[in-house]
Scaffold this active site. Sequence first.
Site, PDB file in Angstrom:
ATOM      1  N   ASP A  73     -10.668 -15.931 -15.861  1.00  0.00           N
ATOM      2  CA  ASP A  73     -11.422 -16.401 -14.874  1.00  0.00           C
ATOM      3  C   ASP A  73     -12.499 -17.142 -15.177  1.00  0.00           C
ATOM      4  O   ASP A  73     -13.145 -16.786 -16.298  1.00  0.00           O
ATOM      5  CB  ASP A  73     -11.803 -14.957 -13.873  1.00  0.00           C
ATOM      6  CG  ASP A  73     -12.715 -15.298 -13.025  1.00  0.00           C
ATOM      7  OD1 ASP A  73     -12.014 -16.022 -11.992  1.00  0.00           O
ATOM      8  OD2 ASP A  73     -13.873 -15.101 -12.644  1.00  0.00           O
ATOM      9  N   ASN A  76      -0.155   4.501  -0.643  1.00  0.00           N
ATOM     10  CA  ASN A  76      -0.695   5.799  -0.197  1.00  0.00           C
ATOM     11  C   ASN A  76      -1.416   5.680   0.968  1.00  0.00           C
ATOM     12  O   ASN A  76      -1.898   6.628   1.638  1.00  0.00           O
ATOM     13  CB  ASN A  76      -1.761   6.406  -1.270  1.00  0.00           C
ATOM     14  CG  ASN A  76      -3.072   5.478  -1.443  1.00  0.00           C
ATOM     15  OD1 ASN A  76      -2.891   4.111  -0.743  1.00  0.00           O
ATOM     16  ND2 ASN A  76      -3.877   5.427  -2.308  1.00  0.00           N
ATOM     17  N   ASP A 131       0.868  -1.093   0.058  1.00  0.00           N
ATOM     18  CA  ASP A 131       0.038  -0.043  -0.153  1.00  0.00           C
ATOM     19  C   ASP A 131       0.847   1.242   0.104  1.00  0.00           C
ATOM     20  O   ASP A 131       1.585   1.648   1.152  1.00  0.00           O
ATOM     21  CB  ASP A 131      -0.894  -0.052   1.099  1.00  0.00           C
ATOM     22  CG  ASP A 131      -1.700   1.355   1.360  1.00  0.00           C
ATOM     23  OD1 ASP A 131      -1.915   2.060   0.511  1.00  0.00           O
ATOM     24  OD2 ASP A 131      -2.001   1.332   2.478  1.00  0.00           O
ATOM     25  N   GLU A 178      -8.649 -20.546 -16.485  1.00  0.00           N
ATOM     26  CA  GLU A 178      -9.019 -21.246 -15.112  1.00  0.00           C
ATOM     27  C   GLU A 178     -10.239 -21.928 -15.428  1.00  0.00           C
ATOM     28  O   GLU A 178     -11.392 -21.345 -15.792  1.00  0.00           O
ATOM     29  CB  GLU A 178      -9.498 -20.044 -13.980  1.00  0.00           C
ATOM     30  CG  GLU A 178      -9.928 -20.893 -12.739  1.00  0.00           C
ATOM     31  CD  GLU A 178     -10.839 -19.846 -11.975  1.00  0.00           C
ATOM     32  OE1 GLU A 178     -10.677 -20.181 -10.609  1.00  0.00           O
ATOM     33  OE2 GLU A 178     -11.514 -19.164 -12.387  1.00  0.00           O
ATOM     34  N   ASP A 216      -1.984  -1.169  -3.881  1.00  0.00           N
ATOM     35  CA  ASP A 216      -2.139  -0.538  -4.996  1.00  0.00           C
ATOM     36  C   ASP A 216      -1.166  -0.562  -6.006  1.00  0.00           C
ATOM     37  O   ASP A 216       0.001  -1.432  -5.748  1.00  0.00           O
ATOM     38  CB  ASP A 216      -2.458   0.898  -4.567  1.00  0.00           C
ATOM     39  CG  ASP A 216      -1.453   1.380  -3.758  1.00  0.00           C
ATOM     40  OD1 ASP A 216      -0.060   1.215  -3.640  1.00  0.00           O
ATOM     41  OD2 ASP A 216      -1.754   2.273  -2.972  1.00  0.00           O
TER      42      ASP A 216
END
Length: 559
Positions: A215, A36, A34, A274, A42
């Site tokens: 997916d 920020n 992270d 997948e 992110d």
Amino acid sequence: MTDALVIETPADQETPAWWRQAVVYQIYPRSFADANGDGLGDIPGILSRVDYLAELGVDAVWLSPFYPSALADGGYDVADYRDVDPRLGTLADFDAMVEALHARGIRVVVDIVPNHTSNLHAWFQEALAAGRGSAARDRYIFREGTGPDGSEPPTDWQSTFGGGAWERVEDGQWYFHHFAVEQPDLNWANPEVREDFLETLRFWSDRGVDGFRIDVAHMLTKDLADPLPSSVELEAIPRDGNHPLFDRDDVHEVYAEWRKVFNSYDPPRTAVAEAWVETPERRAKYASADGLGQAFNFDLLVADFDATQFRTLITVNLAEALVTGSSTTWVLSNHDVTRHATRYGLPPLAGRRVKQGTEWVAAGGPEDQLDREGGLRRARAATLLLLGLPGSTYLYQGEELGLHEVAAITAEQRQDPAFFRGGAFDGLGRDGCRVPLPWTADGASFGFGSAGSHLPQPAWFAEYAVDAEASDPASTLSFYRRALALRHELQTGETLEWLETGREDVLRFVRPNGWQVVTNFGTEPFALDADTGAVVLSSGADAEASVPGETTVWIAPTA
């Protein structure tokens, strides 16, 4: 949204078949790093850790969804397929990340979620407003209800995440959602749906993306002609290519169109399916050179730490790859399953997330059920075995630290819809393997970010932190780094030959250049011949004359 930025692929990455024996590292962006300080991982956080990925020695990273999303299903409810969630960064951030990874010889694979959109997607909002019979509704699967006033759903089908699979909208129609109610299924018989996804593939390919993970690739096309079967009738229909919902033969028409897009780039973009299907023959269709080109084999995700099971599954999958002309994939952990260090530290049934009383023993506890040291020892042995196999290997973030599943997540802290609706994953959900990574042994959220993490991190994360392991030559991180570096030196053709060991609990094979892999699944040492060669890497204790129990060794080819 900005215009697509065309990024040239570095010359040293222009090998069309790079994916055949690649080590791919899966990043779950919201739990990686992270930058920020808002509690969510992110894209800039990934950018800040590209040197870590390069030092680890992976060939590619696969990013789970980073698109705009309400996070009804961890980002797999996509509101815009051609943008970055503003909480995770911008398209410019994405471009900078791709450029930085490419500069270090690391390719980029992104998740594509084509079975369903978010209910916040512009198309679905348009469908709600447009009403019955509209072109907008035809992009999805809408049906009239049953009963005198249509107040009952079209069928009694159940969602994977629990509850009914149909949701009624304001004007009385119902839409189908195989997963969460916030994830309406698309209608892949609609030409506009097909063309839009081709545009999405071009959009990311033009930005330098090297490949795509698809997916639930087996679920796109459907045959929902009336009369619709009941759930009992649906369950009885064979999944042999004509099932109304799963693994239909006509889905491969979609992927043939996608392959034309992939092959229009130089080098061709790659893809991996997948596809949870019934047989290796059905899975092979997704790995066709005219389709996606590769398909995950998930067999080892449901196997015990057992020599016979491993040998059988390895043999079957290598034979399948030989038939398709593809290469197989090896995976022990991902964002949907209990981490394999925990699975191997629990009794076999517990490793399947089995409920005992009121506790889910595969959630990383209770402690009297989990052998943490033994689980990690077996996990390292299994990983080193996989890295010695022909084919590509997929690693899941944090396994290189030896992380276990996190058990201490209260109901109030959980996020997975499978937990709240009591459906798939035995009602427990998948939050335990999605807890943000520990980068430092102390500090806010163990270095994940300055404002804590979106899922609770246990105190024991401190001993598994990157900075604690990086300087320890005996750590799991150091072990992974050595294994990946040595794999690049030893990697050879795509075959192996099994060598007899005289023991059912010991596997041994040799690769075409003489590189040998020996795994002792038992507890008693396995003696090595004096003229075997030099042991260059062990998953556990030093091994020269013998391989300790629950240990894998690599033996360098002789000159």
